[in-house]
Design a protein around this motif. Sequence first.
Motif, short mmCIF file in Angstrom:
data_model
loop_
_atom_site.label_atom_id
_atom_site.label_comp_id
_atom_site.label_asym_id
_atom_site.label_seq_id
_atom_site.Cartn_x
_atom_site.Cartn_y
_atom_site.Cartn_z
N LEU A 59 -12.44 85.35 100.74
CA LEU A 59 -11.64 84.74 99.67
C LEU A 59 -11.95 83.25 99.56
N LEU A 60 -12.18 82.64 100.71
CA LEU A 60 -12.55 81.23 100.76
C LEU A 60 -13.90 81.00 100.09
N ALA A 61 -14.84 81.89 100.35
CA ALA A 61 -16.15 81.79 99.72
C ALA A 61 -16.04 81.94 98.20
N ARG A 62 -15.15 82.82 97.77
CA ARG A 62 -14.93 82.99 96.33
C ARG A 62 -14.36 81.71 95.71
N ALA A 63 -13.48 81.03 96.43
CA ALA A 63 -12.90 79.79 95.93
C ALA A 63 -13.95 78.69 95.81
N LEU A 64 -14.88 78.64 96.77
CA LEU A 64 -15.95 77.65 96.69
C LEU A 64 -16.85 77.95 95.50
N ARG A 65 -17.11 79.22 95.25
CA ARG A 65 -17.89 79.58 94.06
C ARG A 65 -17.15 79.12 92.79
N GLN A 66 -15.84 79.25 92.78
CA GLN A 66 -15.06 78.80 91.63
C GLN A 66 -15.24 77.30 91.42
N GLU A 141 -9.81 81.66 85.26
CA GLU A 141 -8.92 82.78 85.57
C GLU A 141 -7.99 83.13 84.41
N ASN A 142 -8.35 82.69 83.19
CA ASN A 142 -7.54 82.96 82.00
C ASN A 142 -6.10 82.48 82.16
N ILE A 143 -5.95 81.29 82.73
CA ILE A 143 -4.65 80.64 82.87
C ILE A 143 -4.60 79.50 81.86
N ASP A 207 -17.73 76.46 78.17
CA ASP A 207 -17.39 76.86 79.52
C ASP A 207 -17.30 78.36 79.72
N GLY A 208 -17.38 79.12 78.66
CA GLY A 208 -17.33 80.56 78.81
C GLY A 208 -15.93 81.09 78.96
N GLY A 209 -14.94 80.19 78.94
CA GLY A 209 -13.56 80.62 79.06
C GLY A 209 -12.84 80.51 77.74
N SER A 210 -11.67 81.10 77.65
CA SER A 210 -10.91 81.06 76.41
C SER A 210 -9.45 80.95 76.72
N GLY A 211 -8.74 80.15 75.93
CA GLY A 211 -7.32 80.00 76.16
C GLY A 211 -6.50 81.07 75.44
N SER A 212 -7.12 81.91 74.66
CA SER A 212 -6.36 82.87 73.86
C SER A 212 -5.67 83.91 74.70
N ASN A 213 -6.25 84.26 75.85
CA ASN A 213 -5.65 85.26 76.72
C ASN A 213 -5.01 84.63 77.94
#
Length: 240
Positions: A59-66, A141-143, A207-213
Motif C-alpha cells: 500500500l505504501l508503494a502504491r502511495a509513492l506511485r501516486q 482518486e476521483n475526489i 492530468d487525465g482526471g475529471s471532477g465530474s465523478n
Amino acid sequence: MPILMTIVVLLLSLSLLFVWMRWRRAAQADYIRSYMFPPGLLERLHKQRPDLSLKDQHLLARALRQFFLVYLKCGYKHIAMPSQVVDELWHEFILYTKNYEQFCKKAFGRYMHHTPAAVLGSNLRNNDGLRRTWWFACLEENINPRRATRLPLLFALDAKWNIADGFRYEPDCSALRANADGTVYCGGDFYGGGSDGPYDFGDTTNDGGSGSNADSGSSDSGNDSSGCSGGCSGGCSSGD
C-alpha cells in the motif's frame, strides 16, 4: 494556394503533436502505475518500520506511485510530500541510484530531485507545492479537491498507521476544529477559501482526471489558520 497548403500542413502538424503528447503522457502514467520497485526496497523500509505488514508495504508503494503520478500530471511543477512514511520509502528508492535514475528517465524524461519542503503557512501562494499535491492526488482518486469527503491515499497513511512523527489530515474542517488530540490538518485549507480567496489550479485536462465523478459533500471552510507540513518536496532539472 501555397499559403493555404502551408496552413493545412501546420494544423496537421500541431494536431499530430498534440496527439503524440497525450499518448506519451498516458504511456508515462501507465509506466508509473505498473512499475515494480527494485527487489529489497520494501525490506529496507521494513527494518525502519517493522510494524508494517507486507500488505502495508505494498500500500505504501502504491502511495509513492501516486506521488509520482502527481508530479507527472502537474507538468513537472514543484510538489511537496505530505506523508512521512511515504517520504521514507522515497528516500530508500533514491539510494538505488541506477534504478531511480532509470525510473525518472522513463517516467518523466528528467530527474526528479528530492528537496526539503515548507509547512503550509498563512500565505496561500507560498504553499503551491503541497496544495498542488492535494489537488492532483484527489483527482487521481476521483475526489473533489474542494469538497473532499475522504482523503487520497497519500494523505491518509500516516494517520492510518499512527506514525509517531507523521502528519495527520482531515477532509472536513469541522472535524479538525473538534479534534483536540494532536495536530490535525484540514483538507479544505489546501484549495484556499480563506482571506485570499479560493485556490484553484484551473485547467485539469492534462492530468487525465475529471471532477465530474468526484466525491462531494458539505463545503469545507478554509479559514482555519493551522498549517499542514510535508516531509519533502519534488523538483526537476533537465540537466541531471
